[in-house]
Enzyme design. Structure first.
Site, PDB file in Angstrom:
ATOM      1  N   GLU A  88       0.835  -1.219  -0.023  1.00  0.00           N
ATOM      2  CA  GLU A  88       0.264  -0.330   0.378  1.00  0.00           C
ATOM      3  C   GLU A  88       1.101   1.408   0.350  1.00  0.00           C
ATOM      4  OE1 GLU A  88      -3.645   2.239   2.924  1.00  0.00           O
ATOM      5  OE2 GLU A  88      -2.416   0.576   3.483  1.00  0.00           O
ATOM      6  N   LYS A 118      -9.321   3.379  -3.114  1.00  0.00           N
ATOM      7  CA  LYS A 118      -9.957   2.550  -1.866  1.00  0.00           C
ATOM      8  C   LYS A 118     -11.791   3.206  -1.858  1.00  0.00           C
ATOM      9  CE  LYS A 118      -8.636   1.788   2.668  1.00  0.00           C
ATOM     10  NZ  LYS A 118      -7.847   1.903   3.897  1.00  0.00           N
ATOM     11  N   CYS A 132      -5.927  -2.790   2.645  1.00  0.00           N
ATOM     12  CA  CYS A 132      -6.193  -2.078   3.801  1.00  0.00           C
ATOM     13  C   CYS A 132      -7.132  -3.114   4.455  1.00  0.00           C
ATOM     14  CB  CYS A 132      -5.253  -0.957   4.232  1.00  0.00           C
ATOM     15  SG  CYS A 132      -5.121  -0.850   6.422  1.00  0.00           S
TER      16      CYS A 132
END
Length: 543
Positions: A303, A364, A422
């Site tokens: 990430e 995201k 995540c």
């Protein structure tokens, strides 16, 4: 008066606090998967006492359970506030306790619904054994419903779902067959029902001990199970055996040959990540670690790997893409990107892109509060450093985004990839919606924020459950751990040690098809829990 208050707390509320505080030891890294059964059996045996209490006392019992559960289970929040928010130990500890106290309100609402169900069903007038059975069924159904509520209310916090303890064993346990069929909430329900069966046995034994001291014995005090108990025990046994049988069913199938993968874990200190003076060194670290692994089919960086925005790294990304293309490799990395909204506002996204034989971009959708955005930022910004963390002003991506793709000449196949950045991997239904029609899942994370706490290991365990639910493999790339390759059965095939730099090389088998849970999501089990509540309440009123 104070003595009475303390006596009341120790008798009625301390047990709930202790149950909550011990329950997180079920999960990683402790993996005491047997623990929920005696803990919830004890809770079910306390239901006859709880049934006689008012709603305010129900709420307090729920808060005690929740406070113990979250204070132990999400203690890793302290490390983020103290280590990276530059808060003193006292302030960090106080904010952590405030956070867990607020999270405990979920359990307050849960116990209020339980109390209303008890009251409407008239459980307090029933015999103790019926209160344990009916009350336990209500408790289990309400618990599962509120695990789901925690997944969406106030942006959601579906952490430490009871069913996620299953992958702790090497095979996922003998209930693992239910995960791809009905998901993690179904596994939570089955664990609670098994604990209820144990609670009924314990309650009968206690009842028998009390009855032996009576003269003459109380009516219906043989100590033997009654027909409802027998029926319930047979049902639980059937569900357990059903899960064991379902564990051999393959809902998905192999798609193409096994692919080689190389996952880079650089172990870059978070305090240095966004320093401009460290940019060149960090870029060089990634390039040096990647140079020996261009022969892999899939190369993965974690990430926000580079301390640069995508538009600042155009030349570097171009070079990486050309090298990956020439080596017939699919290259993936997390990176920050910028877009312009319809209103002309500049937006920052936490993104995941494919280069070389991989293509596509994913932004995201589920952002982390305080880490990626600050709720009520007009009030909180500037109070302490924790509310001014780097990159804490991001925007979520669109809800409809195409999966990334890989076209590998070595296999002659085109694969689709679901990207989960995540925190997104903790949402069961979100993952189901993203992964139903893909061949492979990739999740990237930076758990450096949580230091040497239990948080990263819990995060890994959650990812294992998502693999089991979807029967799809997961490549998990992180900055400092836990980088791992997870099979479609939820078993870790290989992993790197935490807090070390290295490259994890292994193999992954893409799979096609979808599990029943991927198609239906959690709605069937939620409807079942709702029907269970209604049915038990109506039956209790007639009893």
């Amino acid at each position: 008066m104070k003595d009475l208050m303390f006596a009341s707390f120790f008798r009625h509320y301390l047990p709930w606090l202790l149950i909550g505080g011990l329950l997180p030891f079920t999960f990683a890294p402790f993996d005491q998967v047997w623990l929920p059964y005696p803990l919830f059996a004890l809770a079910f045996c306390m239901l006859p006492t709880l049934a006689r209490r008012n709603l305010r006392q129900f709420a307090l019992a729920g808060w005690c359970l929740g406070f113990g559960f979250f204070t132990v289970g999400v203690s890793w929040v302290y490390f983020s506030i103290h280590d990276y928010g530059n808060a003193s130990p006292t302030l960090a500890g106080g904010l952590t306790l405030l956070f867990t106290a607020l999270l405990s309100l979920f359990f307050v609402l849960q116990f209020l619904l339980l109390g209303l169900s008890f009251r409407y069903g008239g459980l307090s007038r029933l015999a103790a054994r019926r209160q344990v059975l009916f009350g336990g069924l209500l408790f289990a159904a309400v618990w599962v419903l509120f695990e789901w509520v925690r997944a969406w209310l106030l942006s959601g916090f579906p952490w430490l779902l009871l069913g996620e303890a299953l992958p702790a064993s090497s095979t996922g346990g003998w209930m693992s067959g239910w995960a791809p069929v009905a998901g993690v909430y179904a596994c939570s329900l089955l664990i609670l029902l098994m604990a209820l069966a144990l609670g009924l046995v314990i309650n009968r034994l206690l009842e028998r001990i009390r009855n032996t001291a009576e003269s003459p014995p109380a009516p219906d005090s043989t100590g033997l199970p009654s027909w409802p108990d027998y029926t319930f025990a047979v049902l639980v046994l059937a569900l357990v055996l059903g899960g064991y049988g379902l564990s051999s069913v393959q809902w998905t199938s192999a798609n193409g040959p096994v692919l080689s993968a190389a996952l880079v874990q650089p172990n870059i200190a978070q305090a240095l990540k966004w320093k401009s003076s460290e940019q060149d060194r960090i870029v060089r670290t990634y390039i040096d670690m990647t140079t020996p692994i261009w022969d892999a089919d899939i190369i993965l960086w974690p990430e926000t790997a580079l301390p640069l925005y995508q538009h600042q790294a155009v030349n570097l990304l171009k070079q990486l893409g050309q090298r990956a293309d020439s080596e017939q490799a699919a290259f993936f990395t997390g990176i920050l990107t910028v877009s312009e909204s319809d209103a002309g506002e500049i937006q920052v996204h936490n993104s995941f892109i494919g280069l070389g034989k991989a293509s596509g971009q994913y932004d995201k959708q589920r952002l982390v509060p305080f880490g990626e955005y600050v709720p009520m930022q007009s009030i909180l910004r500037g109070l302490i450093d924790f509310f001014n963390l780097p990159m804490s002003d991001m925007r979520p991506g669109r809800t409809e985004q195409a999966p990334l793709t890989m076209q590998l000449n070595s296999s002659g196949e085109t694969y689709t990839v679901a990207a989960l950045i995540c925190y997104e991997v903790v949402y069961p239904d979100f993952v189901a919606s993203q992964a139903a029609d893909v061949d492979l899942m990739i999740t990237v994370s930076n758990d450096t924020w949580f230091g040497r706490s239990i948080g990263p290991l819990q995060h890994l365990q959650i990812a294992r459950m998502r693999a089991l639910e979807q029967q799809k493999p997961i490549l998990r790339g992180t900055n400092n751990g836990v980088t791992a390759i997870i099979g479609a059965d939820g078993i870790i095939q290989d992993r790197l040690a935490q807090f070390e730099s290295g490259v994890l090389r292994g193999e992954v088998q893409p799979r096609q098809g979808a599990t029943p849970f991927a198609r239906t999501g959690s709605m069937p089990i939620l409807l079942l829990c709702g029907l269970l509540i209604v049915g038990v309440v109506l039956q209790a009123r007639r009893a």
